[in-house]
Design a protein around this motif. Structure first.
Motif, PDB file in Angstrom:
ATOM      1  N   ILE A   3     -25.572 -15.733  23.373  1.00  0.00           N
ATOM      2  CA  ILE A   3     -25.356 -15.613  21.933  1.00  0.00           C
ATOM      3  C   ILE A   3     -26.700 -15.372  21.277  1.00  0.00           C
ATOM      4  CG2 ILE A   3     -24.468 -16.707  19.848  1.00  0.00           C
ATOM      5  CD1 ILE A   3     -22.864 -18.588  21.635  1.00  0.00           C
ATOM      6  N   GLN A   4     -26.801 -14.307  20.506  1.00  0.00           N
ATOM      7  CA  GLN A   4     -28.038 -14.026  19.784  1.00  0.00           C
ATOM      8  C   GLN A   4     -27.815 -14.276  18.304  1.00  0.00           C
ATOM      9  OE1 GLN A   4     -29.235  -9.965  19.418  1.00  0.00           O
ATOM     10  NE2 GLN A   4     -31.362 -10.462  18.968  1.00  0.00           N
ATOM     11  N   ILE A   5     -28.713 -15.075  17.709  1.00  0.00           N
ATOM     12  CA  ILE A   5     -28.714 -15.305  16.266  1.00  0.00           C
ATOM     13  C   ILE A   5     -30.000 -14.701  15.722  1.00  0.00           C
ATOM     14  CG2 ILE A   5     -28.301 -17.000  14.455  1.00  0.00           C
ATOM     15  CD1 ILE A   5     -27.837 -19.073  16.677  1.00  0.00           C
ATOM     16  N   THR A   6     -29.899 -13.869  14.713  1.00  0.00           N
ATOM     17  CA  THR A   6     -31.100 -13.223  14.196  1.00  0.00           C
ATOM     18  C   THR A   6     -31.105 -13.195  12.675  1.00  0.00           C
ATOM     19  OG1 THR A   6     -32.369 -11.161  14.149  1.00  0.00           O
ATOM     20  CG2 THR A   6     -29.998 -10.952  14.399  1.00  0.00           C
ATOM     21  N   SER A   7     -32.296 -13.276  12.121  1.00  0.00           N
ATOM     22  CA  SER A   7     -32.451 -13.148  10.668  1.00  0.00           C
ATOM     23  C   SER A   7     -32.648 -11.694  10.271  1.00  0.00           C
ATOM     24  CB  SER A   7     -33.644 -13.973  10.187  1.00  0.00           C
ATOM     25  OG  SER A   7     -34.846 -13.501  10.770  1.00  0.00           O
ATOM     26  N   GLY A   8     -32.686 -10.804  11.281  1.00  0.00           N
ATOM     27  CA  GLY A   8     -32.891  -9.390  11.000  1.00  0.00           C
ATOM     28  C   GLY A   8     -34.214  -9.170  10.292  1.00  0.00           C
ATOM     29  N   ARG A   9     -34.172  -8.490   9.176  1.00  0.00           N
ATOM     30  CA  ARG A   9     -35.372  -8.266   8.359  1.00  0.00           C
ATOM     31  C   ARG A   9     -35.394  -9.213   7.163  1.00  0.00           C
ATOM     32  NH1 ARG A   9     -37.680  -3.335   9.811  1.00  0.00           N
ATOM     33  NH2 ARG A   9     -36.358  -1.989  11.084  1.00  0.00           N
ATOM     34  N   GLY A  10     -34.580 -10.247   7.220  1.00  0.00           N
ATOM     35  CA  GLY A  10     -34.447 -11.149   6.089  1.00  0.00           C
ATOM     36  C   GLY A  10     -35.663 -12.031   5.857  1.00  0.00           C
ATOM     37  N   PRO A  11     -35.743 -12.650   4.668  1.00  0.00           N
ATOM     38  CA  PRO A  11     -36.876 -13.504   4.316  1.00  0.00           C
ATOM     39  C   PRO A  11     -36.796 -14.881   4.984  1.00  0.00           C
ATOM     40  CG  PRO A  11     -35.274 -13.479   2.536  1.00  0.00           C
ATOM     41  CD  PRO A  11     -34.784 -12.502   3.564  1.00  0.00           C
ATOM     42  N   LEU A  12     -37.670 -15.765   4.565  1.00  0.00           N
ATOM     43  CA  LEU A  12     -37.774 -17.095   5.152  1.00  0.00           C
ATOM     44  C   LEU A  12     -36.468 -17.880   5.056  1.00  0.00           C
ATOM     45  CD1 LEU A  12     -39.801 -18.991   6.504  1.00  0.00           C
ATOM     46  CD2 LEU A  12     -40.478 -19.797   4.233  1.00  0.00           C
ATOM     47  N   GLU A  13     -35.719 -17.671   3.977  1.00  0.00           N
ATOM     48  CA  GLU A  13     -34.443 -18.373   3.815  1.00  0.00           C
ATOM     49  C   GLU A  13     -33.468 -17.989   4.925  1.00  0.00           C
ATOM     50  OE1 GLU A  13     -36.468 -18.206  -0.118  1.00  0.00           O
ATOM     51  OE2 GLU A  13     -36.041 -16.749   1.479  1.00  0.00           O
ATOM     52  N   CYS A  14     -33.489 -16.733   5.342  1.00  0.00           N
ATOM     53  CA  CYS A  14     -32.621 -16.290   6.434  1.00  0.00           C
ATOM     54  C   CYS A  14     -33.066 -16.901   7.756  1.00  0.00           C
ATOM     55  CB  CYS A  14     -32.637 -14.758   6.530  1.00  0.00           C
ATOM     56  SG  CYS A  14     -31.943 -13.928   5.076  1.00  0.00           S
ATOM     57  N   LYS A  77     -33.694 -16.306  -8.086  1.00  0.00           N
ATOM     58  CA  LYS A  77     -32.315 -16.100  -8.543  1.00  0.00           C
ATOM     59  C   LYS A  77     -31.339 -15.873  -7.395  1.00  0.00           C
ATOM     60  CE  LYS A  77     -33.588 -14.196 -13.048  1.00  0.00           C
ATOM     61  NZ  LYS A  77     -33.460 -13.040 -13.989  1.00  0.00           N
ATOM     62  N   ARG A  78     -31.828 -15.354  -6.290  1.00  0.00           N
ATOM     63  CA  ARG A  78     -30.929 -15.042  -5.174  1.00  0.00           C
ATOM     64  C   ARG A  78     -30.421 -16.316  -4.522  1.00  0.00           C
ATOM     65  NH1 ARG A  78     -32.545 -11.450   0.226  1.00  0.00           N
ATOM     66  NH2 ARG A  78     -30.659 -11.913   1.412  1.00  0.00           N
ATOM     67  N   LYS A  79     -29.107 -16.360  -4.253  1.00  0.00           N
ATOM     68  CA  LYS A  79     -28.501 -17.522  -3.609  1.00  0.00           C
ATOM     69  C   LYS A  79     -27.678 -17.144  -2.381  1.00  0.00           C
ATOM     70  CE  LYS A  79     -28.249 -20.396  -7.759  1.00  0.00           C
ATOM     71  NZ  LYS A  79     -27.361 -21.212  -8.640  1.00  0.00           N
ATOM     72  N   ASN A  80     -27.653 -15.880  -2.029  1.00  0.00           N
ATOM     73  CA  ASN A  80     -26.881 -15.433  -0.864  1.00  0.00           C
ATOM     74  C   ASN A  80     -27.841 -14.937   0.221  1.00  0.00           C
ATOM     75  OD1 ASN A  80     -23.923 -15.539  -1.717  1.00  0.00           O
ATOM     76  ND2 ASN A  80     -24.849 -14.442  -3.431  1.00  0.00           N
ATOM     77  N   TRP A  81     -27.725 -15.554   1.411  1.00  0.00           N
ATOM     78  CA  TRP A  81     -28.602 -15.236   2.530  1.00  0.00           C
ATOM     79  C   TRP A  81     -27.740 -14.884   3.728  1.00  0.00           C
ATOM     80  CZ3 TRP A  81     -32.990 -15.228  -0.053  1.00  0.00           C
ATOM     81  CH2 TRP A  81     -33.139 -16.137  -1.123  1.00  0.00           C
ATOM     82  N   PHE A  82     -28.182 -13.917   4.513  1.00  0.00           N
ATOM     83  CA  PHE A  82     -27.352 -13.413   5.597  1.00  0.00           C
ATOM     84  C   PHE A  82     -28.115 -13.401   6.921  1.00  0.00           C
ATOM     85  CE2 PHE A  82     -25.859 -11.621   1.644  1.00  0.00           C
ATOM     86  CZ  PHE A  82     -24.477 -11.755   1.729  1.00  0.00           C
ATOM     87  N   ILE A  83     -27.405 -13.771   7.980  1.00  0.00           N
ATOM     88  CA  ILE A  83     -27.945 -13.674   9.340  1.00  0.00           C
ATOM     89  C   ILE A  83     -26.895 -12.994  10.215  1.00  0.00           C
ATOM     90  CG2 ILE A  83     -29.378 -15.741   9.099  1.00  0.00           C
ATOM     91  CD1 ILE A  83     -27.275 -17.281  10.721  1.00  0.00           C
ATOM     92  N   GLY A  84     -27.303 -12.553  11.387  1.00  0.00           N
ATOM     93  CA  GLY A  84     -26.378 -11.863  12.288  1.00  0.00           C
ATOM     94  C   GLY A  84     -26.215 -12.598  13.602  1.00  0.00           C
ATOM     95  N   VAL A  85     -25.015 -12.545  14.136  1.00  0.00           N
ATOM     96  CA  VAL A  85     -24.704 -13.181  15.428  1.00  0.00           C
ATOM     97  C   VAL A  85     -24.036 -12.146  16.314  1.00  0.00           C
ATOM     98  CG1 VAL A  85     -23.455 -15.024  16.615  1.00  0.00           C
ATOM     99  CG2 VAL A  85     -24.389 -15.423  14.330  1.00  0.00           C
ATOM    100  N   SER A  86     -24.519 -12.023  17.541  1.00  0.00           N
ATOM    101  CA  SER A  86     -23.901 -11.096  18.488  1.00  0.00           C
ATOM    102  C   SER A  86     -23.705 -11.783  19.823  1.00  0.00           C
ATOM    103  CB  SER A  86     -24.757  -9.831  18.657  1.00  0.00           C
ATOM    104  OG  SER A  86     -26.061 -10.168  19.077  1.00  0.00           O
ATOM    105  N   ILE A  87     -22.656 -11.376  20.527  1.00  0.00           N
ATOM    106  CA  ILE A  87     -22.338 -11.896  21.854  1.00  0.00           C
ATOM    107  C   ILE A  87     -22.756 -10.862  22.881  1.00  0.00           C
ATOM    108  CG2 ILE A  87     -20.552 -12.847  23.351  1.00  0.00           C
ATOM    109  CD1 ILE A  87     -21.035 -14.419  20.764  1.00  0.00           C
TER     110      ILE A  87
END
Length: 203
Positions: A3-14, A77-87
């Motif tokens: 299982i891979q969990i990644t923040s992609g190019r997201g900021p510290l919150e991701c 102001k941003r409150k939505n953060w996204f990460i990705g999960v792949s099998i």
């Protein structure tokens, strides 16, 4: 299975969301083994984590959304953060690479180590060579050629599997970064708050 969990190019919150989702998977999957990790910019933050697990929960592959005020930038102001999960599943074709006897060449030679008169005078040591890749292992632990052949073949299978999984993982990571697979509008799970509480699982 990986299982891979990644923040992609997201900021510290991701990156923090990756760490929080890691704790979720530890609870849902039971025993998990961290295969690799890339640390983020702060404690408990990760750019990427790869886990090995025997049980995979449903509805984790895809995008995970975390709704929360930034703990690092309270006025942001941003409150939505996204990460990705792949099998990442083991490639069946790769697993069979060492099962064909025609792909393996064995060489025997005398062992120079301890083990008794028979070990030193007879060609008991075995070298197993995976012809397509040139990967080879040597076994001298056994007291006879047959045992060392089995041990060498087992270890060679393990090495080839590790190489296959590493190649597949690198490919997955490259594809992830190239195509930016974080589909922000289609999260499979939504969490909220600093406690990372599950809010919704999308069908």
């Amino acid at each position: 299975m990986l299982i891979q969990i990644t923040s992609g190019r997201g900021p510290l919150e991701c990156e923090l969301a990756v760490g929080k989702f890691l704790q979720v998977l530890k609870k849902e999957c039971g025993d998990v083994e961290i295969v690799s990790q890339v640390a983020g910019g702060y404690v408990h933050c990760y750019k990427s984590i790869v886990l090995k697990a025997t049980q995979i929960p449903e509805k984790i592959a895809g995008t995970i959304q975390w709704i929360a005020q930034s703990p690092f930038r309270p006025k942001h102001k941003r409150k939505n953060w996204f990460i990705g999960v792949s099998i990442i599943q083991k490639n069946a074709a790769s697993q069979k690479q060492t099962s064909d006897a025609g792909l393996i060449r064995f060489e025997t030679f005398r062992s120079s180590g301890k083990g008794g008169q028979n070990v030193n005078k007879v060609e008991t040591a075995v070298r197993a060579i995976h012809v397509p890749t040139g990967t080879s292992v040597v076994s001298t632990q056994g007291r006879d050629q047959h045992t060392n052949k089995k041990l060498a073949l087992i270890r060679l299978n393990e090495i080839i599997m590790e190489q296959n999984m590493a190649q597949e993982l690198l490919w997955k990571q490259a594809m992830w970064m190239q195509h930016e697979l974080l589909e922000r509008g289609k999260p499979v799970r939504i969490y909220e708050g600093a406690e990372f509480r599950l809010l919704k699982v999308n069908q």
